[in-house]
Scaffold this motif. Structure first.
Motif, PDB file in Angstrom:
ATOM      1  N   LEU A   1      29.861 126.845 101.903  1.00 39.01           N
ATOM      2  CA  LEU A   1      28.715 126.906 102.808  1.00 39.01           C
ATOM      3  C   LEU A   1      28.636 125.697 103.729  1.00 39.01           C
ATOM      4  CD1 LEU A   1      25.957 128.391 100.473  1.00 39.01           C
ATOM      5  CD2 LEU A   1      27.185 129.533 102.333  1.00 39.01           C
ATOM      6  N   VAL A   2      29.034 124.529 103.246  1.00 38.87           N
ATOM      7  CA  VAL A   2      28.978 123.326 104.077  1.00 38.87           C
ATOM      8  C   VAL A   2      29.908 123.469 105.289  1.00 38.87           C
ATOM      9  CG1 VAL A   2      29.490 120.853 104.168  1.00 38.87           C
ATOM     10  CG2 VAL A   2      28.296 121.827 102.189  1.00 38.87           C
ATOM     11  N   ARG A   3      31.146 123.886 105.042  1.00 39.00           N
ATOM     12  CA  ARG A   3      32.092 124.073 106.147  1.00 39.00           C
ATOM     13  C   ARG A   3      31.599 125.169 107.097  1.00 39.00           C
ATOM     14  NH1 ARG A   3      37.110 121.633 104.314  1.00 39.00           N
ATOM     15  NH2 ARG A   3      36.946 121.287 102.084  1.00 39.00           N
ATOM     16  N   GLN A   4      31.073 126.231 106.516  1.00 37.95           N
ATOM     17  CA  GLN A   4      30.592 127.335 107.334  1.00 37.95           C
ATOM     18  C   GLN A   4      29.430 126.886 108.226  1.00 37.95           C
ATOM     19  OE1 GLN A   4      29.258 130.765 105.111  1.00 37.95           O
ATOM     20  NE2 GLN A   4      29.947 132.143 106.707  1.00 37.95           N
ATOM     21  N   TYR A   5      28.523 126.124 107.661  1.00 39.74           N
ATOM     22  CA  TYR A   5      27.372 125.614 108.412  1.00 39.74           C
ATOM     23  C   TYR A   5      27.852 124.725 109.566  1.00 39.74           C
ATOM     24  CZ  TYR A   5      22.838 123.259 109.180  1.00 39.74           C
ATOM     25  OH  TYR A   5      21.679 122.748 109.725  1.00 39.74           O
ATOM     26  N   ILE A   6      28.758 123.799 109.263  1.00 40.57           N
ATOM     27  CA  ILE A   6      29.235 122.856 110.280  1.00 40.57           C
ATOM     28  C   ILE A   6      30.004 123.589 111.379  1.00 40.57           C
ATOM     29  CG2 ILE A   6      30.813 120.932 110.690  1.00 40.57           C
ATOM     30  CD1 ILE A   6      30.021 119.856 107.928  1.00 40.57           C
ATOM     31  N   ASN A   7      30.902 124.490 110.997  1.00 45.43           N
ATOM     32  CA  ASN A   7      31.686 125.201 112.006  1.00 45.43           C
ATOM     33  C   ASN A   7      30.824 126.119 112.863  1.00 45.43           C
ATOM     34  OD1 ASN A   7      34.226 124.133 111.799  1.00 45.43           O
ATOM     35  ND2 ASN A   7      34.979 125.643 110.331  1.00 45.43           N
ATOM     36  N   GLN A   8      29.822 126.744 112.256  1.00 47.46           N
ATOM     37  CA  GLN A   8      28.944 127.596 113.053  1.00 47.46           C
ATOM     38  C   GLN A   8      28.086 126.769 114.009  1.00 47.46           C
ATOM     39  OE1 GLN A   8      26.701 130.550 110.920  1.00 47.46           O
ATOM     40  NE2 GLN A   8      28.512 131.367 109.874  1.00 47.46           N
TER      41      GLN A   8
ATOM     42  N   TYR B   1      26.776 116.515 107.519  1.00 44.36           N
ATOM     43  CA  TYR B   1      27.356 116.641 106.179  1.00 44.36           C
ATOM     44  C   TYR B   1      26.448 115.998 105.129  1.00 44.36           C
ATOM     45  CZ  TYR B   1      30.595 116.160 102.283  1.00 44.36           C
ATOM     46  OH  TYR B   1      31.188 116.232 101.043  1.00 44.36           O
ATOM     47  N   ASN B   2      25.953 114.807 105.438  1.00 43.17           N
ATOM     48  CA  ASN B   2      25.066 114.110 104.491  1.00 43.17           C
ATOM     49  C   ASN B   2      23.765 114.877 104.291  1.00 43.17           C
ATOM     50  OD1 ASN B   2      26.896 112.046 104.105  1.00 43.17           O
ATOM     51  ND2 ASN B   2      25.996 110.721 105.668  1.00 43.17           N
ATOM     52  N   PHE B   3      23.251 115.466 105.357  1.00 43.42           N
ATOM     53  CA  PHE B   3      22.033 116.280 105.243  1.00 43.42           C
ATOM     54  C   PHE B   3      22.245 117.440 104.276  1.00 43.42           C
ATOM     55  CE2 PHE B   3      18.288 118.631 106.357  1.00 43.42           C
ATOM     56  CZ  PHE B   3      18.695 119.957 106.443  1.00 43.42           C
TER      57      PHE B   3
ATOM     58  N   THR C   1      24.539 117.705 101.858  1.00 45.05           N
ATOM     59  CA  THR C   1      25.038 117.379 100.516  1.00 45.05           C
ATOM     60  C   THR C   1      24.190 116.375  99.748  1.00 45.05           C
ATOM     61  OG1 THR C   1      26.505 115.673 101.444  1.00 45.05           O
ATOM     62  CG2 THR C   1      27.419 117.898 101.158  1.00 45.05           C
ATOM     63  N   GLN C   2      23.330 115.640 100.439  1.00 45.74           N
ATOM     64  CA  GLN C   2      22.593 114.569  99.766  1.00 45.74           C
ATOM     65  C   GLN C   2      21.087 114.806  99.699  1.00 45.74           C
ATOM     66  OE1 GLN C   2      23.649 110.760 101.460  1.00 45.74           O
ATOM     67  NE2 GLN C   2      25.853 111.149 101.285  1.00 45.74           N
ATOM     68  N   ASN C   3      20.639 115.889 100.267  1.00 41.93           N
ATOM     69  CA  ASN C   3      19.202 116.169 100.269  1.00 41.93           C
ATOM     70  C   ASN C   3      18.935 117.578  99.756  1.00 41.93           C
ATOM     71  OD1 ASN C   3      18.291 113.692 101.758  1.00 41.93           O
ATOM     72  ND2 ASN C   3      19.595 114.584 103.343  1.00 41.93           N
ATOM     73  N   PRO C   4      17.788 117.794  99.107  1.00 41.79           N
ATOM     74  CA  PRO C   4      17.406 119.163  98.725  1.00 41.79           C
ATOM     75  C   PRO C   4      17.232 120.001  99.993  1.00 41.79           C
ATOM     76  CG  PRO C   4      16.037 117.535  97.611  1.00 41.79           C
ATOM     77  CD  PRO C   4      16.803 116.795  98.655  1.00 41.79           C
ATOM     78  N   ILE C   5      17.734 121.217  99.965  1.00 41.35           N
ATOM     79  CA  ILE C   5      17.662 122.091 101.137  1.00 41.35           C
ATOM     80  C   ILE C   5      16.420 122.969 101.052  1.00 41.35           C
ATOM     81  CG2 ILE C   5      18.817 123.909 102.434  1.00 41.35           C
ATOM     82  CD1 ILE C   5      20.247 121.238 102.539  1.00 41.35           C
ATOM     83  N   ASP C   6      15.583 122.878 102.080  1.00 40.15           N
ATOM     84  CA  ASP C   6      14.414 123.743 102.190  1.00 40.15           C
ATOM     85  C   ASP C   6      14.836 125.010 102.931  1.00 40.15           C
ATOM     86  OD1 ASP C   6      10.958 123.237 103.273  1.00 40.15           O
ATOM     87  OD2 ASP C   6      12.036 125.042 102.666  1.00 40.15           O
ATOM     88  N   LEU C   7      15.021 126.087 102.187  1.00 41.42           N
ATOM     89  CA  LEU C   7      15.540 127.315 102.780  1.00 41.42           C
ATOM     90  C   LEU C   7      14.605 127.900 103.834  1.00 41.42           C
ATOM     91  CD1 LEU C   7      17.067 129.063  99.634  1.00 41.42           C
ATOM     92  CD2 LEU C   7      18.231 127.709 101.388  1.00 41.42           C
ATOM     93  N   LEU C   8      13.314 127.611 103.727  1.00 40.74           N
ATOM     94  CA  LEU C   8      12.367 128.130 104.710  1.00 40.74           C
ATOM     95  C   LEU C   8      12.531 127.451 106.066  1.00 40.74           C
ATOM     96  CD1 LEU C   8       9.120 128.399 102.547  1.00 40.74           C
ATOM     97  CD2 LEU C   8      10.643 130.259 103.264  1.00 40.74           C
ATOM     98  N   LYS C   9      13.107 126.247 106.044  1.00 37.52           N
ATOM     99  CA  LYS C   9      13.249 125.486 107.289  1.00 37.52           C
ATOM    100  C   LYS C   9      14.696 125.354 107.757  1.00 37.52           C
ATOM    101  CE  LYS C   9       9.162 122.614 106.345  1.00 37.52           C
ATOM    102  NZ  LYS C   9       8.672 121.218 106.160  1.00 37.52           N
ATOM    103  N   ILE C  10      15.637 125.919 106.979  1.00 34.79           N
ATOM    104  CA  ILE C  10      17.052 125.700 107.270  1.00 34.79           C
ATOM    105  C   ILE C  10      17.461 126.259 108.630  1.00 34.79           C
ATOM    106  CG2 ILE C  10      17.869 127.810 106.144  1.00 34.79           C
ATOM    107  CD1 ILE C  10      19.581 124.345 106.104  1.00 34.79           C
ATOM    108  N   SER C  11      16.858 127.368 109.043  1.00 36.64           N
ATOM    109  CA  SER C  11      17.205 127.958 110.329  1.00 36.64           C
ATOM    110  C   SER C  11      16.838 127.032 111.482  1.00 36.64           C
ATOM    111  CB  SER C  11      16.501 129.309 110.506  1.00 36.64           C
ATOM    112  OG  SER C  11      16.811 129.875 111.766  1.00 36.64           O
ATOM    113  N   ASP C  12      15.655 126.454 111.414  1.00 39.30           N
ATOM    114  CA  ASP C  12      15.227 125.521 112.457  1.00 39.30           C
ATOM    115  C   ASP C  12      16.101 124.270 112.462  1.00 39.30           C
ATOM    116  OD1 ASP C  12      11.679 126.238 112.006  1.00 39.30           O
ATOM    117  OD2 ASP C  12      13.199 127.197 113.278  1.00 39.30           O
TER     118      ASP C  12
END
Length: 289
Positions: A3-10, A66-68, A70-81
């Motif tokens: 998912l990290v690579r996918q997020y960065i490449n997208q 990348y640090n965002f 891998t090093q922080n809890p992901i808030d799925l409600l805000k991930i799109s923004d």
């Protein structure tokens, strides 16, 4: 792909879509995404990329993303923004990289990364061509006929030493273009030697693999399309009508434009070639000896 690579490449893709790129810059974006996909340790690679001048600004931004992730809890409600914001932030730094890089200079930079900066220092050619943003005009308006002449009428140097194919990549790719273009013009005449289609199909297949190994995915795809189409025509599974011939010539034009860095808009040719490739995907190719 994780998912990290996918997020960065997208996010890189979205940023690139906000830039009006020429054909060389499209190749650099593809090479960048491929390097991310193949990285064994993204964190280390992003840190080391900061030490390479042409990659440093973008590396800083990518490392922040990348640090965002891998090093922080992901808030799925805000991930799109957050994804939109990361993509927006990448536009400037990605644009800077594309302004100062060519496919060859970027490949050299990535090779330094892989080799731990032990690659001998080489001159890096800088592409100072202007990017055009979505709200700006394309600039110079050239006719299709002029563009084809600019792209296809250059003289090429023959080169026969097999050991120098990769080192002389441009010549290897360009040499068959003109004779193949001449053959395409004869496809609807009685003079055409259909066995030549097999010979050129093999050359195109070989050059597709060479392009893939070096990292030119667009070139590889164009060669694959031509190779398959020639075999289909030879097998009488594809009629060489006007639209088919024009589509094959579009592939040739894209190949030459990308390899030689022609500063002309080839988007129409690229779209035509890719649409043609999608049509060919629906046709099963019989084995040809």
């Amino acid at each position: 792909m994780d998912l990290v690579r996918q997020y960065i490449n997208q996010s890189i893709t979205i940023a690139a879509n906000n830039l009006r790129l020429n054909n060389q810059q499209i190749e650099v974006v593809a090479l960048l995404k491929e390097a991310i996909n193949k990285s064994e340790n993204l964190s280390d690679d992003f840190i080391n990329m900061k030490k390479i001048t042409e990659l440093s600004l973008l590396a800083i931004r990518l490392n922040e993303i990348y640090n965002f992730l891998t090093q922080n809890p992901i808030d799925l409600l805000k991930i799109s923004d957050q994804f939109k914001e990361h993509s927006r932030q990448l536009i400037k730094d990605l644009g800077h990289l594309l302004d100062i890089s060519t496919p060859s200079s970027f490949t050299l930079a990535i090779q330094k990364l892989k080799d731990g900066f032990n690659v001998e220092k080489e001159e890096i050619k800088i592409d100072f061509s202007k990017r055009v943003y979505e709200d700006e005009p394309f600039g110079k308006n050239e006719t299709e006929e002029i563009k084809e002449k600019i792209i296809l009428d250059d003289e090429t140097e023959e080169f026969d030493d097999e050991d120098e194919l990769i080192q002389n990549f441009e010549t290897t790719i360009i040499t068959p273009v003109k004779p193949l273009d001449e053959l395409l013009k004869k496809l609807n005449t009685e003079d055409v030697n259909y066995e030549e289609l097999i010979r050129f199909a093999k050359i195109m297949k070989s050059n597709a693999e060479l392009s893939r190994r070096i990292g030119f995915e667009i070139l590889s795809n164009m060669h694959k399309i031509i190779s398959k189409a020639l075999l289909l025509i030879r097998n009488r599974d594809l009629m060489p009508g006007k639209d088919v011939i024009e589509s094959l010539r579009a592939c040739l034009i894209v190949i030459v434009a990308v390899v030689r860095g022609k500063e002309v808009d080839i988007s129409n040719y690229l779209n035509k070639a890719e649409n043609f490739g999608n049509q060919l995907d629906k046709i099963k190719l019989k084995e040809t000896t």
